[in-house]
Structure formats: C-alpha cells, structure tokens
Write an enzyme that holds these catalytic residues in place. Structure first.
Site, mmCIF file in Angstrom:
data_model
loop_
_atom_site.group_PDB
_atom_site.id
_atom_site.type_symbol
_atom_site.label_atom_id
_atom_site.label_comp_id
_atom_site.label_asym_id
_atom_site.label_seq_id
_atom_site.Cartn_x
_atom_site.Cartn_y
_atom_site.Cartn_z
ATOM 1 C CE LYS A 14 57.384 5.505 17.725
ATOM 2 N NZ LYS A 14 57.575 4.100 16.920
ATOM 3 C CG ASP A 47 53.817 3.330 2.159
ATOM 4 O OD1 ASP A 47 53.503 3.553 3.257
ATOM 5 O OD2 ASP A 47 53.511 4.174 1.593
ATOM 6 C CE1 TYR A 51 58.011 8.943 16.985
ATOM 7 C CE2 TYR A 51 58.908 9.202 19.207
ATOM 8 C CZ TYR A 51 58.944 8.811 18.078
ATOM 9 O OH TYR A 51 59.897 7.507 18.180
#
Length: 197
Positions: A151, A55, A147
């Site tokens: 990125k 994780d 998002y």
C-alpha cells in the site's frame, strides 16, 4: 448519455457497495468480479449493473472489458481501482510466492488497470481515476509489513500520477485510505492468520 464507471474488486465489500450505489444513480456500471454468473444472478434486478470478468493479475481480462466499454459507450468517466489482497503475516513467516501475490494485485494490478484504461480516457479528453489504498499505506503496522509495503507503493504511484494527469490529460486522481471496515476482506486476512505456523 449515461456516465460510465468500471470497478475492480466489485464482488463484495467497498466495490460491490459502490457498484450498487452508482447503478441506482443511473450510471452504467461495469463491476469486475471473478464469478460473473453468480454475481449477475444475485443482482439481476439492477438493470445498469453489468458484472464482468476482471482479474487484475490477468491483463487480457482488463483489455476485454475496456474494449467492450469503448465499443458500447466510447468513454469511461470513472475507473475505480478497488481490487486488493489482504495479508497479515510477518516477513519471516511469509513464503515469497505469497508476497508476490500481494504485490501482483495491490501494486502491479493497479498499474495494469490504469495502463489499460488510460488510452480510453485520453481519447475522451477527461476521466477520473480512484484507487483504494489503506491507513496501512500511511503508517506501518506490526505483523502487517507486507500488506503495508504494497500500500505504501500504491500511495507513491497514485500520488505521482496525480501531479500531472489533471493538467496534462484532464484526468482527476483520488486516493482512498480507509481504516478497518466489516467486509469479506477481513475474513480473508484472518484466514491467513489461522494458517500461520
């Protein structure tokens, strides 16, 4: 001596496909998942494929895997930072805790993964780091700003380390920027959309 690859986010999609491909090419694969027992059972016929608990938001899981790889092989040829968190909501709709989760995986998780693997690669004197970004890391998209922001941050990280990891550490760096692919990633994103008020 076998080549060794460690892949985060390898229980489905790009990560799993990569893990299976490399295992079939006789690489030793450490495939990061949060469901080791299930995935190991599903692919028990792949002798070179080892599912391990990773994780990326929990540094101890990364350290344990790197220690295992170092003890067993003394090297890590390729690190594939593939774990990612898709999230399609506008900034005005998104709770801050959700925004933090996106960055914890897509940015800080990649940083932590590289930091944990780097000593092993530097000790071996070579390596290759690959990271999965997105076309969303190149062009902003409506209703996808959180998002995309994560990125864009990843792009800055990987492009920056690429300027000196090869000449100073003999570590190659590759950034992948895929478009839409039919994986479970899309189902997760659409689940967020369905719960948006």
């Amino acid at each position: 001596m076998h080549n060794v690859i460690c892949i985060t986010g390898a229980s489905t999609g790009i990560g799993l496909s990569t893990a299976l491909t490399f295992a079939k090419k006789d690489w030793i694969v450490y495939a990061g998942t949060r469901n080791v027992e299930r995935d190991q059972k599903l692919y028990a016929d792949q002798s070179n494929l080892n599912f391990v608990e990773i994780d990326v938001t929990k540094p101890a899981t990364l350290q344990l895997v790197m220690d295992t790889i170092e003890g067993a092989h003394g090297k890590l040829d390729v690190l594939f930072c593939n774990a990612g968190f898709g999230y399609l909501r506008s900034l005005g709709q998104a709770p801050m805790e959700d925004i933090q989760k996106v960055f914890d995986t897509n940015v800080y998780g990649v940083m932590q993964t590289i930091k944990t693997a780097l000593p092993l690669m530097r000790k071996a004197g070579y390596g290759h780091i690959v990271a999965t970004s997105s076309v969303g890391g190149l062009v902003g998209q409506p209703m996808n700003e959180i998002y995309c922001a994560s990125k864009f941050a990843l792009e800055g990280l990987i492009e920056s380390i690429a300027t000196y990891y090869k000449p100073f550490f003999n570590i190659d760096v590759t950034l992948l920027e895929p478009g839409a692919i039919a994986t479970e990633f899309n189902n997760t994103v659409m689940g967020h959309v369905a719960t948006t008020g």
